[in-house]
Design an enzyme around this catalytic site. Structure first.
Site, short mmCIF file in Angstrom:
data_model
loop_
_atom_site.label_atom_id
_atom_site.label_comp_id
_atom_site.label_asym_id
_atom_site.label_seq_id
_atom_site.Cartn_x
_atom_site.Cartn_y
_atom_site.Cartn_z
N THR A 145 -1.50 5.64 2.49
CA THR A 145 -2.74 4.88 2.51
C THR A 145 -2.74 3.96 3.73
OG1 THR A 145 -2.82 4.87 0.09
CG2 THR A 145 -4.20 3.26 1.23
N LEU B 152 0.86 -1.17 0.00
CA LEU B 152 0.00 0.00 0.00
C LEU B 152 0.91 1.23 0.00
CD1 LEU B 152 -2.72 -0.88 2.71
CD2 LEU B 152 -2.97 -0.98 0.21
N ASP B 153 0.44 2.31 -0.61
CA ASP B 153 1.19 3.57 -0.57
C ASP B 153 1.45 3.98 0.86
OD1 ASP B 153 1.07 3.69 -3.31
OD2 ASP B 153 -0.47 5.24 -3.38
N ARG B 154 2.52 4.71 1.06
CA ARG B 154 2.88 5.19 2.40
C ARG B 154 1.70 5.87 3.08
NH1 ARG B 154 6.61 10.39 3.39
NH2 ARG B 154 4.58 11.33 3.08
#
Length: 215
Positions: A65, A61-63
């Site tokens: 998110t 997951l994106d940082r």
């Protein structure tokens, strides 16, 4: 995205743990994997490896998110889960708050994505060389200033949901990378991986893991 990395120090909530799977609720602001340099070493993977030494990365997951992430605890589980993600047999549901009033109630974004090399890590739409990226969406709640949606990505491209909602003219609130104007007044990006459905590596039964959005 802010220049200084200051990940949250709180304990990571474990949603499920058995002999093959580890499922956790990643907080916003924490990298999934280490970045380049010692200042970016703290991440979800290294924290999980300390607590569960056999934890193996399956997806990211994106940082900025938050939400449901699964790790394999055996080589078999990692391979099994990896194939499910590659073959699009997992089902992912995200919750997001978008800038402005989005209409109609449902829709699909089908726009191919590729890295925007001069502006990394940004991604961009490219119909010539981009990889297939598809997102379904459904409006949950709307006001004059923002829209709460559920997002159902059918593919898993980097920054897919951020670029696709931006293409609709309704960026995710708090996204400092793609819509810095929308980030004013928000402590984080308003994107959360709420639910993940997959097949258990031991026997193939369908399982579902959820973590309620904190916003």
């Amino acid at each position: 995205m802010t220049s200084q990395y200051a990940p949250p120090a709180d304990d990571i909530p474990v949603l499920h743990h058995d002999h093959e799977l580890l499922v956790v609720n990643k907080p916003a602001g924490l990298l999934s994997v280490p970045g380049k340099g010692p200042d970016l070493a703290d991440c979800l993977l290294t924290r999980m490896e300390r607590a569960f030494p056999t934890a193996r990365l399956v997806h990211r997951l994106d940082r900025d998110t938050s939400g449901v992430m699964v790790f394999g605890l055996t080589e078999h589980a990692q391979r099994h889960l990896g194939r499910q993600f590659e073959e699009r047999r997992t089902k992912k549901t995200y919750v997001a708050r978008l800038q402005g009033r989005l209409v109609p109630k449902t829709g699909t974004v089908d726009l191919p994505l590729i890295v925007d090399w001069p502006n990394r890590p940004r991604q961009m739409v490219c119909h010539d060389t981009g990889k297939v990226a598809i997102t379904n969406w459904r409006v949950m709640k709307v006001s004059d200033s923002e829209t709460r949606v559920k997002l159902y990505p059918l593919t898993g491209r980097s920054h897919q949901l951020r670029v696709h909602t931006l293409s609709l003219g309704h960026p995710i609130l708090g996204d400092t990378l793609y819509a810095p104007d929308s980030a004013v007044g928000f402590p984080r990006m308003m994107l959360h991986a709420e639910e993940l459905r997959l097949h258990h590596p031991d026997g193939g039964a369908g399982v579902k893991f959820r973590a309620k959005a904190p916003f």
